[in-house]
Design an enzyme around this catalytic site. Structure first.
Site, PDB file in Angstrom:
ATOM      1  NE  ARG A 233      -4.322  -1.840   0.374  1.00 36.66           N
ATOM      2  CZ  ARG A 233      -4.502  -2.781  -0.422  1.00 36.66           C
ATOM      3  NH1 ARG A 233      -3.413  -2.882  -1.138  1.00 36.66           N
ATOM      4  NH2 ARG A 233      -5.252  -3.674  -0.343  1.00 36.66           N
TER       5      ARG A 233
ATOM      6  CG  HIS B 269      -3.570  -1.499  -6.440  1.00 38.68           C
ATOM      7  ND1 HIS B 269      -3.640   0.103  -5.381  1.00 38.68           N
ATOM      8  CD2 HIS B 269      -3.237  -1.985  -5.776  1.00 38.68           C
ATOM      9  CE1 HIS B 269      -3.826  -1.404  -4.554  1.00 38.68           C
ATOM     10  NE2 HIS B 269      -3.042  -2.929  -4.654  1.00 38.68           N
TER      11      HIS B 269
ATOM     12  CD  GLU C  69      -3.667   2.288  -5.491  1.00 34.37           C
ATOM     13  OE1 GLU C  69      -4.104   2.258  -5.129  1.00 34.37           O
ATOM     14  OE2 GLU C  69      -2.152   2.476  -4.690  1.00 34.37           O
TER      15      GLU C  69
END
Ligand code: DGY
Length: 330
Positions: A238, A286, A267
């Site tokens: 993360r 991601h 994000e």
């Protein structure tokens, strides 16, 4: 009467059909746009189950609006987007999708180590920009992975799978974890180090720990300063675990060699983020678990967890087990 559930993103049809066999389903079906907060606030009021993604912040305020909610099924292994304490306080089960994405995420972690260490994206851009005039002794030289020392921060399932891959590259594998894992040390031939020593000794450092208040900014200025100037940092966990401002300075000044990042504090990362200006950073949106097979497995597993929750069975992957153990469930 069928239980009511809300799904926060368009899912593959077979997964939706499976849920519909048991539940009345409402779904946010705009293609790849997160459900607006106001919509979710309304939808959560009367549902028995919520199927959500890591893009939804399931916080205390939102949960205060839920009157019947029994289960929140997150289609991710990480669940830092959910206030688990607030959910537990209301007797709501929280589930995640561990296991099914381990190997896929380990593959991507390895790919990022290699891409950043051997400058693959930079080299590809160099060629496409017409800069390749001749073979040259030191052109686009990077760092060897074979025989290098790998430091894994967070030895969970994915960490162990990365360690297995590293053995094939004859890497010396170090790990730092909250608790020592003696069995894994023996089985995988890996060695425990405290964080400081791991950072000093490693050629490649992979961040694979969950994102919690304790791991926020775990890697910042001080930690980056301990790393070798030839070191490569990879984060597939993360974004908030690595301080992005400090990382930018470490990469820009040559304090470390390169970074491979699949995750960011915000994000999607803003296109004017300073990190995106650096040639020695490989960035991905991601996609750690993004193989077709694994994403289907995750979607199905999250559906199974949801159905078990609304049918008052104990979901297979329950994060807040104590809610059931202590008889607190809704
Ligand atoms: C997770 O599951 O937590 C990943 O970040 C997405 O697969």
């Amino acid at each position: 009467m069928k239980p009511n559930v809300y799904i926060t993103r368009k899912l593959p049809l077979p997964v939706v059909e499976k849920i519909k066999e048991v539940c009345e389903v409402r779904m946010w079906d705009e293609e790849d746009i997160p459900v607006p907060k106001e919509v979710l606030e309304k939808e959560i009021e009367n549902v028995d189950g919520l199927y959500c993604l890591l893009t939804e912040s399931i916080d205390k305020e939102l949960l205060s609006k839920a009157n019947n909610l029994k289960v929140i099924s997150n289609m991710a292994v990480g669940y830092n987007n959910i206030d688990v304490d607030a959910a537990s306080g209301k007797g709501i089960l929280v589930t995640n999708t561990p296991g099914v994405l381990t190997e896929t995420t380990a593959d991507l972690t390895f790919a990022l180590m290699m891409a950043a260490g051997r400058r693959l994206v930079e080299a590809s851009d160099y060629l496409k920009a017409g800069k390749w005039k001749t073979w040259s002794p030191m052109m686009l030289t990077g760092q060897d992975m074979y025989g290098a020392t790998l430091g894994i921060i967070g030895l969970g399932r994915i960490g162990e799978s990365v360690a297995k891959r590293a053995k094939g590259f004859d890497m010396d594998v170090l790990y730092y974890n909250r608790s020592r894992k003696k069995e894994a040390e023996e089985e995988l031939g890996i060695h425990y180090r405290d964080l400081e020593t791991l950072l000093k000794e490693s050629d490649f450092v992979c961040v694979l720990t969950p994102y919690t208040p304790e791991t926020e900014n775990l890697i910042g200025k001080e930690q980056l300063a301990l790393m070798k100037s030839s070191a490569v940092l990879v984060n597939t966990a993360r974004g908030g675990i690595v301080n992005e401002g400090d990382l930018y300075h470490a990469l820009k000044s040559g304090e470390i060699f390169a970074a491979g990042l699949d995750v960011f504090k915000e994000e999607p990362i803003s296109l004017d983020h300073p990190l995106l200006t650096l040639p020695n950073v490989v960035v991905l949106p991601h996609i750690g678990s993004a193989s077709k097979k694994t994403r289907m497995n995750m979607a199905n597993l999250a559906a199974d967890n949801l159905l078990q929750g609304v049918e008052r069975k104990t979901p297979k992957h329950l994060v807040n087990k104590h809610v059931i153990e202590e008889g607190l469930s809704y």
